[in-house]
Design a protein around this motif. Structure first.
Motif, PDB file in Angstrom:
ATOM      1  N   PHE A  60       0.855  -1.178   0.000  1.00  7.93           N
ATOM      2  CA  PHE A  60       0.000   0.000   0.000  1.00  7.93           C
ATOM      3  C   PHE A  60       0.898   1.237   0.000  1.00  7.93           C
ATOM      4  N   VAL A  61       0.578   2.220  -0.828  1.00  7.18           N
ATOM      5  CA  VAL A  61       1.368   3.445  -0.938  1.00  7.18           C
ATOM      6  C   VAL A  61       0.422   4.638  -0.817  1.00  7.18           C
ATOM      7  N   GLY A  62       0.692   5.525   0.150  1.00  5.47           N
ATOM      8  CA  GLY A  62      -0.169   6.701   0.250  1.00  5.47           C
ATOM      9  C   GLY A  62      -0.105   7.374   1.602  1.00  5.47           C
ATOM     10  N   ASP A  63      -1.260   7.869   2.042  1.00  6.50           N
ATOM     11  CA  ASP A  63      -1.334   8.681   3.256  1.00  6.50           C
ATOM     12  C   ASP A  63      -1.969   7.900   4.397  1.00  6.50           C
ATOM     13  N   SER A  64      -2.427   8.620   5.425  1.00  7.82           N
ATOM     14  CA  SER A  64      -2.959   7.958   6.614  1.00  7.82           C
ATOM     15  C   SER A  64      -4.276   7.245   6.342  1.00  7.82           C
ATOM     16  N   LEU A  65      -5.037   7.673   5.321  1.00  9.24           N
ATOM     17  CA  LEU A  65      -6.254   6.942   4.966  1.00  9.24           C
ATOM     18  C   LEU A  65      -5.896   5.590   4.370  1.00  9.24           C
ATOM     19  N   ASN A  66      -4.854   5.558   3.553  1.00  7.65           N
ATOM     20  CA  ASN A  66      -4.378   4.294   2.997  1.00  7.65           C
ATOM     21  C   ASN A  66      -3.778   3.425   4.098  1.00  7.65           C
ATOM     22  N   ARG A  67      -3.108   4.053   5.052  1.00  9.30           N
ATOM     23  CA  ARG A  67      -2.581   3.288   6.188  1.00  9.30           C
ATOM     24  C   ARG A  67      -3.715   2.669   6.987  1.00  9.30           C
ATOM     25  N   GLY A  68      -4.833   3.404   7.127  1.00  4.24           N
ATOM     26  CA  GLY A  68      -5.991   2.847   7.817  1.00  4.24           C
ATOM     27  C   GLY A  68      -6.534   1.627   7.091  1.00  4.24           C
ATOM     28  N   GLN A  69      -6.569   1.688   5.755  1.00  8.70           N
ATOM     29  CA  GLN A  69      -7.014   0.525   4.994  1.00  8.70           C
ATOM     30  C   GLN A  69      -6.031  -0.629   5.160  1.00  8.70           C
ATOM     31  N   TYR A  70      -4.759  -0.306   5.183  1.00  5.69           N
ATOM     32  CA  TYR A  70      -3.727  -1.328   5.388  1.00  5.69           C
ATOM     33  C   TYR A  70      -3.901  -2.027   6.738  1.00  5.69           C
ATOM     34  N   VAL A  71      -4.079  -1.252   7.797  1.00  6.31           N
ATOM     35  CA  VAL A  71      -4.260  -1.834   9.133  1.00  6.31           C
ATOM     36  C   VAL A  71      -5.537  -2.662   9.170  1.00  6.31           C
ATOM     37  N   SER A  72      -6.589  -2.174   8.520  1.00  5.94           N
ATOM     38  CA  SER A  72      -7.830  -2.936   8.433  1.00  5.94           C
ATOM     39  C   SER A  72      -7.584  -4.309   7.815  1.00  5.94           C
ATOM     40  N   LEU A  73      -6.801  -4.344   6.726  1.00  2.00           N
ATOM     41  CA  LEU A  73      -6.531  -5.624   6.076  1.00  2.00           C
ATOM     42  C   LEU A  73      -5.745  -6.556   6.990  1.00  2.00           C
ATOM     43  N   LEU A  74      -4.777  -6.009   7.717  1.00  2.00           N
ATOM     44  CA  LEU A  74      -4.023  -6.853   8.650  1.00  2.00           C
ATOM     45  C   LEU A  74      -4.946  -7.442   9.711  1.00  2.00           C
ATOM     46  N   CYS A  75      -5.894  -6.640  10.184  1.00  2.00           N
ATOM     47  CA  CYS A  75      -6.845  -7.130  11.186  1.00  2.00           C
ATOM     48  C   CYS A  75      -7.724  -8.235  10.608  1.00  2.00           C
ATOM     49  N   LEU A  76      -8.094  -8.099   9.333  1.00  2.00           N
ATOM     50  CA  LEU A  76      -8.931  -9.119   8.698  1.00  2.00           C
ATOM     51  C   LEU A  76      -8.170 -10.433   8.504  1.00  2.00           C
TER      52      LEU A  76
ATOM     53  N   VAL B 271      10.145   0.573   9.752  1.00  2.00           N
ATOM     54  CA  VAL B 271      11.430   1.251   9.620  1.00  2.00           C
ATOM     55  C   VAL B 271      11.202   2.502   8.785  1.00  2.00           C
ATOM     56  N   ASP B 272      11.292   3.644   9.441  1.00  2.00           N
ATOM     57  CA  ASP B 272      11.064   4.920   8.770  1.00  2.00           C
ATOM     58  C   ASP B 272       9.679   4.925   8.112  1.00  2.00           C
ATOM     59  N   SER B 273       9.619   5.035   6.795  1.00  2.00           N
ATOM     60  CA  SER B 273       8.339   5.168   6.099  1.00  2.00           C
ATOM     61  C   SER B 273       7.719   3.832   5.699  1.00  2.00           C
ATOM     62  N   LEU B 274       8.411   2.743   5.963  1.00  2.00           N
ATOM     63  CA  LEU B 274       7.950   1.429   5.500  1.00  2.00           C
ATOM     64  C   LEU B 274       7.552   0.536   6.674  1.00  2.00           C
ATOM     65  N   SER B 275       6.330   0.020   6.628  1.00  2.00           N
ATOM     66  CA  SER B 275       5.848  -0.965   7.596  1.00  2.00           C
ATOM     67  C   SER B 275       5.675  -2.297   6.882  1.00  2.00           C
ATOM     68  N   ILE B 276       6.097  -3.374   7.544  1.00  2.00           N
ATOM     69  CA  ILE B 276       6.086  -4.690   6.902  1.00  2.00           C
ATOM     70  C   ILE B 276       5.436  -5.713   7.828  1.00  2.00           C
TER      71      ILE B 276
ATOM     72  N   ILE C  44       2.820  -8.046   3.505  1.00  2.00           N
ATOM     73  CA  ILE C  44       1.857  -6.980   3.217  1.00  2.00           C
ATOM     74  C   ILE C  44       2.435  -5.732   3.853  1.00  2.00           C
ATOM     75  N   GLU C  45       2.688  -4.731   3.031  1.00  2.00           N
ATOM     76  CA  GLU C  45       3.473  -3.586   3.472  1.00  2.00           C
ATOM     77  C   GLU C  45       2.721  -2.274   3.242  1.00  2.00           C
ATOM     78  N   PHE C  46       3.144  -1.261   3.991  1.00  2.00           N
ATOM     79  CA  PHE C  46       2.632   0.090   3.772  1.00  2.00           C
ATOM     80  C   PHE C  46       3.814   1.045   3.675  1.00  2.00           C
ATOM     81  N   TYR C  47       3.762   1.912   2.655  1.00  2.00           N
ATOM     82  CA  TYR C  47       4.816   2.907   2.475  1.00  2.00           C
ATOM     83  C   TYR C  47       4.192   4.294   2.513  1.00  2.00           C
ATOM     84  N   TRP C  48       4.680   5.122   3.436  1.00  2.00           N
ATOM     85  CA  TRP C  48       4.153   6.474   3.613  1.00  2.00           C
ATOM     86  C   TRP C  48       4.663   7.405   2.512  1.00  2.00           C
ATOM     87  N   ALA C  49       3.752   7.855   1.664  1.00  2.00           N
ATOM     88  CA  ALA C  49       4.060   8.848   0.624  1.00  2.00           C
ATOM     89  C   ALA C  49       2.752   9.580   0.353  1.00  2.00           C
ATOM     90  N   PRO C  50       2.385  10.547   1.204  1.00  2.00           N
ATOM     91  CA  PRO C  50       1.032  11.120   1.156  1.00  2.00           C
ATOM     92  C   PRO C  50       0.696  11.815  -0.150  1.00  2.00           C
TER      93      PRO C  50
END
Length: 315
Positions: A37-53, A68-73, A83-89
């Motif tokens: 997932f690449v984007g902002d905090s709304l995309n991060r929310g979707q990412y966390v939702s998927l991890l919970c599912l 690590v910095d902008s990347l969550s794995i 399944i990863e999230f990269y912060w790039a708003p």
């Protein structure tokens, strides 16, 4: 989720049954793959939702999570999947790129190239982009041209929607050069609505917003402050892509959910002041969403588009 919804989330038109989310099936389909997932905090929310599912379908010892910095794995070890999230708003390089210390105001983006961020996108089998909210804080955005890091040099202002168009074109060009349609899929999630002004849905309470809202908006034609211009730019640019880019249109279905935001339950950067506590609506978060909640539906639509594309294409 099961229901008669069209691919863009509307409840009109040719109806199709959306398959129920199956965590084990999704993990099996992700075996040996990298989803990003690449984007902002709304995309991060979707990412966390998927991890919970997904996480309940994985034994505790067979999963891990690190940032690590902008990347969550998140790693599902038994499936050799991440399944990863990269912060790039703003998708492009900007002065908002710090994953912790950032502000929406005084945004400056680099017009080109995209190397700082896109090097993290290389090799992903599934890419899920979003970018909207940070483009809407003001009509103009500053653009730094060239490779000079001195922000006092060569800065021009551009209308926000046109700067957004410029960056989306760069993302599309990157996908055309780097994404192999045989081995990868790319998706773009449309704008997530906010509910910061209750007068938009007919509530004239002074200073009213999403605070203390407990039911969805019942008017099927309701449309809040989401920029139709920005949605049009997204549609026009993605239509130029020479590689397939799936669109997960979450905007209309989320417009109704004034009741789904974190309100005063979001973890704040700082403790609310006594004045804010006396008037909770003054610090209610009407942008982000509770989990479980609206973002789970976004992931069910993404799941459908990922693994049942024939149904999607038939619409």
């Amino acid at each position: 989720m099961c229901g008669a919804k069209t691919a863009d989330g509307d409840s009109s038109g040719g109806a199709v049954m959306v398959p129920s989310f199956n965590a084990t099936m999704m993990l099996e389909m992700l075996r040996g793959k990298r989803m990003l997932f690449v984007g902002d905090s709304l995309n991060r929310g979707q990412y966390v939702s998927l991890l919970c599912l997904l996480h309940r379908a994985i034994p505790d010892g067979a999963k891990s999570f690190e940032t690590v910095d902008s990347l969550s794995i998140f790693r599902a070890k038994n499936y050799d999947a991440t399944i990863e999230f990269y912060w790039a708003p703003m998708l492009a390089e900007s002065n908002s790129d710090d994953a912790v210390v950032h502000r929406v105001d005084d945004r400056v983006i680099r017009g080109a190239p995209m190397d700082k961020h896109s090097r993290f996108w290389q090799g992903a089998h599934i890419l899920v982009f979003n970018s909207y909210l940070w483009w809407t804080a003001g009509d103009k955005i500053k653009i730094l041209r060239g490779a000079d890091n001195d922000l006092s040099k060569d800065i021009v202002e551009m209308k926000a929607a046109e700067a957004y168009r410029l960056v989306l074109y760069q993302v599309v060009r990157w996908l055309e050069l780097n994404a192999d349609p045989k081995n990868s899929r790319a998706f773009f999630v449309t704008a997530s609505p906010t509910h910061t002004d209750s007068s938009a849905w007919g509530d004239e309470t002074e200073g009213g917003n999403c605070y203390d809202q407990t039911t969805p908006i019942g008017d099927a034609s309701y449309w809040g402050s989401t920029s139709r211009e920005m949605l049009r730019v997204t549609e026009e640019v993605l239509a130029t892509s020479r590689v397939p880019v799936g669109v997960v249109n979450i905007t209309q279905l989320s417009e109704y959910r004034r009741d789904g935001h974190t309100q005063t339950y979001k973890k704040q950067w700082a403790e609310p002041t006594p004045e804010q506590r006396a008037d909770p609506r003054s610090y209610a978060d009407c942008t982000h969403w509770c989990l479980p909640g609206v973002a789970d539906t976004w992931n069910e639509l993404l799941y459908w588009k990922l693994f049942f594309p024939s149904n999607d294409q038939a619409l």
